[in-house]
Scaffold this active site. Sequence first.
Site, PDB file in Angstrom:
ATOM      1  N   SER A  91       0.858  -1.188   0.000  1.00 45.13           N
ATOM      2  CA  SER A  91       0.000   0.000   0.000  1.00 45.13           C
ATOM      3  C   SER A  91       0.886   1.228   0.000  1.00 45.13           C
ATOM      4  O   SER A  91       1.932   1.248   0.658  1.00 45.13           O
ATOM      5  CB  SER A  91      -0.889   0.016   1.240  1.00 45.13           C
ATOM      6  OG  SER A  91      -1.524   1.276   1.391  1.00 45.13           O
TER       7      SER A  91
ATOM      8  N   TYR B 114      -2.220  -0.990  10.041  1.00 39.63           N
ATOM      9  CA  TYR B 114      -2.218  -1.327   8.614  1.00 39.63           C
ATOM     10  C   TYR B 114      -0.942  -0.834   7.941  1.00 39.63           C
ATOM     11  O   TYR B 114      -0.302  -1.571   7.175  1.00 39.63           O
ATOM     12  CB  TYR B 114      -3.442  -0.709   7.954  1.00 39.63           C
ATOM     13  CG  TYR B 114      -3.564  -0.997   6.478  1.00 39.63           C
ATOM     14  CD1 TYR B 114      -3.974  -2.254   6.019  1.00 39.63           C
ATOM     15  CD2 TYR B 114      -3.297  -0.005   5.535  1.00 39.63           C
ATOM     16  CE1 TYR B 114      -4.100  -2.512   4.667  1.00 39.63           C
ATOM     17  CE2 TYR B 114      -3.427  -0.259   4.179  1.00 39.63           C
ATOM     18  CZ  TYR B 114      -3.821  -1.508   3.752  1.00 39.63           C
ATOM     19  OH  TYR B 114      -3.945  -1.768   2.414  1.00 39.63           O
TER      20      TYR B 114
END
Length: 246
Positions: A140, A153
């Site tokens: 990401s 995350y």
Amino acid sequence: MSALEGRTILVTGAARGVGRAIAHACTEAGARVIVADILEEQGRATSAELLSRFVKLDLGDPQGIAACAADIARHEGELHGLVNNAAIATGIGGPEFDAIEIGTWDRVMSVNVRGTWLMTRECAPMLAANGTGRVVNLASDTALWGAPRLLAYVASKGAVISMTRSLAREMGPRGIGVTAVAPGILRNEATEYVPPERHALYENGRAAPGAMVPEDIAPTVVFLLTPGALAVTGQVLPVNNGFVFT
């Protein structure tokens, strides 16, 4: 000849969103795709669309991961590509670092980091057997710019990026290429809960402004699964319309 003709590709988290788009793109490129997901009903629906096979997978369960790989070895006999897409994304625009619950942190790490490692480990013998195995990890771009209020995350995807580089060196002598794709926030069902201001931050801050959808990520992944992609092993490719440059 299609880019993935004759290749068998496993896509985790393929029931919906990015994984589903990747599974469709791989099928269109000629691959035989295996859909793996914890969401059984949606996963079976996706596999039916693709005329492919579904395998239930919980990345938080090491025994389940081993069983998934064994199932593929038994039924397919070969594997040319692994897309480690399945992950938990928690609370974008949510709690600050000092309000994250320990249980949440541990669950994110067990799925996103340990699950990616174990899935790669279990599939490695099959990927090495054909001499052109490819692993594509979904990271990401939050880990590239340090997105706030998303620490568990971000930390997990930073670990995936580091793992990609180390695995590329360890698996390269076996003919296996390992790369990572780092998307930005997309518009799909998985991000409906994201605050509008976070979507706006991305969409207005991209070099090519505007929203992105899962189908925008898939062509890059297809390329990275091809035999010719070994030349870019170890690299992390931000696919985000220019929100982050590396």
